[in-house]
Design a protein around this motif. Structure first.
Motif, PDB file in Angstrom:
ATOM      1  N   ARG A  26       0.829  -1.211   0.000  1.00 39.96           N
ATOM      2  CA  ARG A  26       0.000   0.000   0.000  1.00 39.96           C
ATOM      3  C   ARG A  26       0.858   1.253   0.000  1.00 39.96           C
ATOM      4  NH1 ARG A  26      -5.393   1.364   1.064  1.00 39.96           N
ATOM      5  NH2 ARG A  26      -5.688  -0.736   0.249  1.00 39.96           N
ATOM      6  N   LEU A  27       1.944   1.233   0.767  1.00 37.08           N
ATOM      7  CA  LEU A  27       2.847   2.382   0.790  1.00 37.08           C
ATOM      8  C   LEU A  27       3.411   2.626  -0.608  1.00 37.08           C
ATOM      9  CD1 LEU A  27       4.344   4.560   2.398  1.00 37.08           C
ATOM     10  CD2 LEU A  27       6.126   2.852   2.877  1.00 37.08           C
ATOM     11  N   HIS A  28       3.850   1.567  -1.282  1.00 36.90           N
ATOM     12  CA  HIS A  28       4.386   1.702  -2.631  1.00 36.90           C
ATOM     13  C   HIS A  28       3.320   2.260  -3.586  1.00 36.90           C
ATOM     14  CE1 HIS A  28       6.099   0.212  -6.537  1.00 36.90           C
ATOM     15  NE2 HIS A  28       7.072   0.924  -6.038  1.00 36.90           N
ATOM     16  N   GLU A  33       1.065   6.827  -6.717  1.00 35.88           N
ATOM     17  CA  GLU A  33      -0.054   7.736  -6.999  1.00 35.88           C
ATOM     18  C   GLU A  33       0.294   9.191  -6.701  1.00 35.88           C
ATOM     19  OE1 GLU A  33      -3.400   6.148  -4.855  1.00 35.88           O
ATOM     20  OE2 GLU A  33      -3.683   4.515  -6.310  1.00 35.88           O
ATOM     21  N   ALA A  34       1.227   9.409  -5.785  1.00 39.82           N
ATOM     22  CA  ALA A  34       1.658  10.766  -5.446  1.00 39.82           C
ATOM     23  C   ALA A  34       2.828  11.223  -6.322  1.00 39.82           C
ATOM     24  CB  ALA A  34       2.049  10.828  -3.975  1.00 39.82           C
ATOM     25  N   ALA A 113       3.922  12.360   4.287  1.00 45.88           N
ATOM     26  CA  ALA A 113       2.467  12.482   4.099  1.00 45.88           C
ATOM     27  C   ALA A 113       1.879  11.173   3.590  1.00 45.88           C
ATOM     28  CB  ALA A 113       2.147  13.635   3.146  1.00 45.88           C
ATOM     29  N   GLN A 114       2.559  10.535   2.653  1.00 48.56           N
ATOM     30  CA  GLN A 114       2.068   9.262   2.113  1.00 48.56           C
ATOM     31  C   GLN A 114       2.198   8.131   3.135  1.00 48.56           C
ATOM     32  OE1 GLN A 114       0.232   9.080  -0.653  1.00 48.56           O
ATOM     33  NE2 GLN A 114       0.556  11.288  -0.578  1.00 48.56           N
ATOM     34  N   ALA A 115       3.254   8.163   3.941  1.00 46.01           N
ATOM     35  CA  ALA A 115       3.416   7.153   4.990  1.00 46.01           C
ATOM     36  C   ALA A 115       2.306   7.297   6.028  1.00 46.01           C
ATOM     37  CB  ALA A 115       4.788   7.284   5.639  1.00 46.01           C
ATOM     38  N   ASN A 116       1.995   8.530   6.407  1.00 48.78           N
ATOM     39  CA  ASN A 116       0.910   8.763   7.363  1.00 48.78           C
ATOM     40  C   ASN A 116      -0.432   8.338   6.782  1.00 48.78           C
ATOM     41  OD1 ASN A 116       2.528   9.715   9.450  1.00 48.78           O
ATOM     42  ND2 ASN A 116       2.466  11.803   8.683  1.00 48.78           N
TER      43      ASN A 116
END
Length: 146
Positions: A26-28, A33-34, A113-116
């Motif tokens: 999901r993180l990847h 996507e970002a 931000a993406q990790a959070n």
């Protein structure tokens, strides 16, 4: 198979990969996507360097729980992407110190931000007290084996 053996196997299977793999994937996905072109493995190296630059490859291996050969490959790829640089240690010319480039430093806020976001997605239906218990349990498991 007895119930206790099944429960132990289920717990072991979960600890050894299912949750980690799901979060990593999901993180990847969230990074892609970002518009962030790094893997979850590279993220762990960058995160360590955001905390402290000038680490050796061995220190990065220890902090990220990876083999030194895997660290070498990850650093090679991060270096090709111009996110880190190797600098020969003046005190020990056999050792390289790893530093972030300007581009590597500039990714920090976007990646965090993406990790959070990923963590929020992973924990959406998990009660705070369950998170605390899981964290305490996993910490104890780690300490028991360290």
């Amino acid at each position: 198979m007895s119930n206790s053996i099944f429960q132990a196997k289920e717990f072991y299977d979960f600890l050894t990969g299912k949750a980690y793999t799901a979060i990593s994937r999901r993180l990847h996905k969230n990074f892609r996507e970002a518009g962030i072109d790094i893997t979850s493995e590279q993220w762990s190296i960058l995160y360590s360097l955001w905390e402290e630059e000038g680490l050796t490859q061995q220190e990065l291996a220890t902090r990220t729980f990876r083999e030194k050969t895997a660290i070498t490959r990850l650093i090679n790829n991060l270096e090709r992407s111009q996110l880190v640089i190797r600098v020969v240690d003046k005190a020990d010319r056999r050792t390289n110190l790893i530093y972030l480039t300007k581009a590597g430093r500039s990714l920090k806020e976007k990646c965090l931000a993406q990790a959070n976001k990923t963590l929020a997605e992973a924990l959406i239906h998990v009660k705070d007290d369950h998170v605390r218990i899981a964290k305490d349990t996993l910490k104890t498991v780690y300490e028991n084996l360290s």
